[in-house]
Design an enzyme around this catalytic site. Sequence first.
Site, PDB file in Angstrom:
ATOM      1  N   LYS A  19      60.019  81.473  30.730  1.00  0.00           N
ATOM      2  CA  LYS A  19      60.310  79.622  31.048  1.00  0.00           C
ATOM      3  C   LYS A  19      59.773  79.104  30.338  1.00  0.00           C
ATOM      4  O   LYS A  19      59.629  78.150  30.082  1.00  0.00           O
ATOM      5  CB  LYS A  19      59.995  79.749  32.136  1.00  0.00           C
ATOM      6  N   ARG A  24      59.219  75.395  25.854  1.00  0.00           N
ATOM      7  CA  ARG A  24      58.632  74.520  24.876  1.00  0.00           C
ATOM      8  C   ARG A  24      58.971  74.347  23.216  1.00  0.00           C
ATOM      9  O   ARG A  24      58.667  73.556  22.278  1.00  0.00           O
ATOM     10  CB  ARG A  24      57.233  74.955  24.761  1.00  0.00           C
ATOM     11  N   GLY A  91      59.145  71.039  36.731  1.00  0.00           N
ATOM     12  CA  GLY A  91      58.120  70.104  36.819  1.00  0.00           C
ATOM     13  C   GLY A  91      57.501  70.580  35.289  1.00  0.00           C
ATOM     14  O   GLY A  91      57.456  69.357  34.972  1.00  0.00           O
ATOM     15  N   SER A 164      45.946  72.750  34.370  1.00  0.00           N
ATOM     16  CA  SER A 164      47.229  72.532  34.861  1.00  0.00           C
ATOM     17  C   SER A 164      47.573  73.013  33.580  1.00  0.00           C
ATOM     18  O   SER A 164      47.704  72.038  32.630  1.00  0.00           O
ATOM     19  CB  SER A 164      47.026  71.949  35.736  1.00  0.00           C
ATOM     20  N   GLN A 166      50.762  72.307  32.221  1.00  0.00           N
ATOM     21  CA  GLN A 166      51.655  71.656  32.238  1.00  0.00           C
ATOM     22  C   GLN A 166      50.784  69.468  31.929  1.00  0.00           C
ATOM     23  O   GLN A 166      51.429  69.520  31.209  1.00  0.00           O
ATOM     24  CB  GLN A 166      52.629  70.867  33.665  1.00  0.00           C
ATOM     25  N   ASP A 312      51.671  82.028  39.605  1.00  0.00           N
ATOM     26  CA  ASP A 312      53.158  82.176  40.072  1.00  0.00           C
ATOM     27  C   ASP A 312      53.403  83.012  40.588  1.00  0.00           C
ATOM     28  O   ASP A 312      54.668  83.053  41.417  1.00  0.00           O
ATOM     29  CB  ASP A 312      54.660  81.812  38.446  1.00  0.00           C
ATOM     30  N   ARG A 343      54.010  76.708  48.871  1.00  0.00           N
ATOM     31  CA  ARG A 343      54.149  78.214  49.235  1.00  0.00           C
ATOM     32  C   ARG A 343      52.837  79.032  49.551  1.00  0.00           C
ATOM     33  O   ARG A 343      53.707  80.018  50.174  1.00  0.00           O
ATOM     34  CB  ARG A 343      53.770  78.195  47.138  1.00  0.00           C
ATOM     35  N   ARG A 385      60.637  81.882  43.471  1.00  0.00           N
ATOM     36  CA  ARG A 385      60.210  81.901  43.163  1.00  0.00           C
ATOM     37  C   ARG A 385      60.253  82.749  44.902  1.00  0.00           C
ATOM     38  O   ARG A 385      59.860  84.337  45.399  1.00  0.00           O
ATOM     39  CB  ARG A 385      58.916  81.504  43.405  1.00  0.00           C
TER      40      ARG A 385
END
Length: 426
Positions: A19, A24, A91, A164, A166, A312, A343, A385
């Site tokens: 993913k 990207r 996100g 992170s 991101q 994840d 989570r 997930r």
Amino acid sequence: MKLSPAKSIRGSVAVPGDKSISHRSVMLGSIARGTTEIHGFLEGADCLSTISCFRHMGVDIENKNDVVTVHGKGLHGLSAPSVPLDCGNSGTTTRLISGILAAQGFSAVLTGDASIQKRPMGRIITPLSMMGADIKSIHGNDCAPLQITGKPLSGICYDSPVASAQVKSAILLAGLYAEGETRVTEPQISRNHTELMLKFFGADIRTEGSSAMVRQTPELYGNQITVPGDISSAVYFAAAGMILPNSEVLIKNVGINPTRAGLLTVCKAMGADLTPINEDHSGSEPTADLLVRSSSLHGTVIQGSVIPAMIDELPTVALMACFAQGRTIIKDAAELKVKESNRIALVAENLRAMGADVTETDDGMIIDGGRPLHGASISAHKDHRLAMTFAIAALAAEGTTELQDADCVSISYPNFYTDLKRLVRS
């Protein structure tokens, strides 16, 4: 969806494309000069949101015959969208596109579903604003929707408080446009797909330890990309293979980038019978087939630098810990609280509903393994997930499990239940 116990899981499976890499490849292909051809692209809802956003900014993207072709517009070729850019549940889309939009010659609004509008965006607003970006949370709560008006940017040295990918990627993408050099330093190294792909597309980027540096780039150039299978999707079949008796499953062509392969480290620490075979290090992203067999697992402590490399996969590792002898402690994983759901809270709650001995902590969980699981009514809270983790839990539990929001797996793995059914022996 109602799920029944399984005797074993056997066979082979090729999981969808990664993913992170799929996102990207579309983003960089869109701001590169020339054509980018993507093979193995993940046809999940999140990645399709990224395609949609760039189409609304004038990029011609074809998606047919299992190949995504992006006709790039160059770094300064995007057009102002006529509608708010809908990032859906993604996100990655929201945060990474923010870095690109920060330097464009137009204004845009980034929005998404109810989950995205609760996820923290202050972590990108702060560094991008330090670079000169005009980026605002429309509701003033540091969440989407975001109003971004492109401005000239300047490079910064930023010490990120969180590891992170991101956050790092948003800053590096803005750094392509920023005067001088932009440096991001993390407490631990997060997944490095952005750094690898930027270099592949011709950016002036380098890394030192947990720092990544990019200089203002005149042009990126389209390329051909083959996306490996996503280790975050492979974990479900790996877990099933370990915890169900008489099982053997081969998961083909999985990306084993060291910044993503914390799962392999933890599985080894837990005594899992998991062997990478047919390793291929010829491309920028290493791959392997993963051969998994029924395992006698034992507890371990999961903490520190391995956490960003498997963030994840942690919900599924928590499930594995329920079938391990002894205690498993997960620490330093507070990031799990700000994913598609909290989570930590939901994994602990749902595992307890199935009879597991799980204690929630501020930054993780304590799991005492060995208690048999039983069927229960489980809510995935629209988190893909969690839905896949508890579909696997149902196979190893006594009685029937009812899984709410089961269809949310389409975000990252649309054919998950089809593949699972093919492998299950009941």
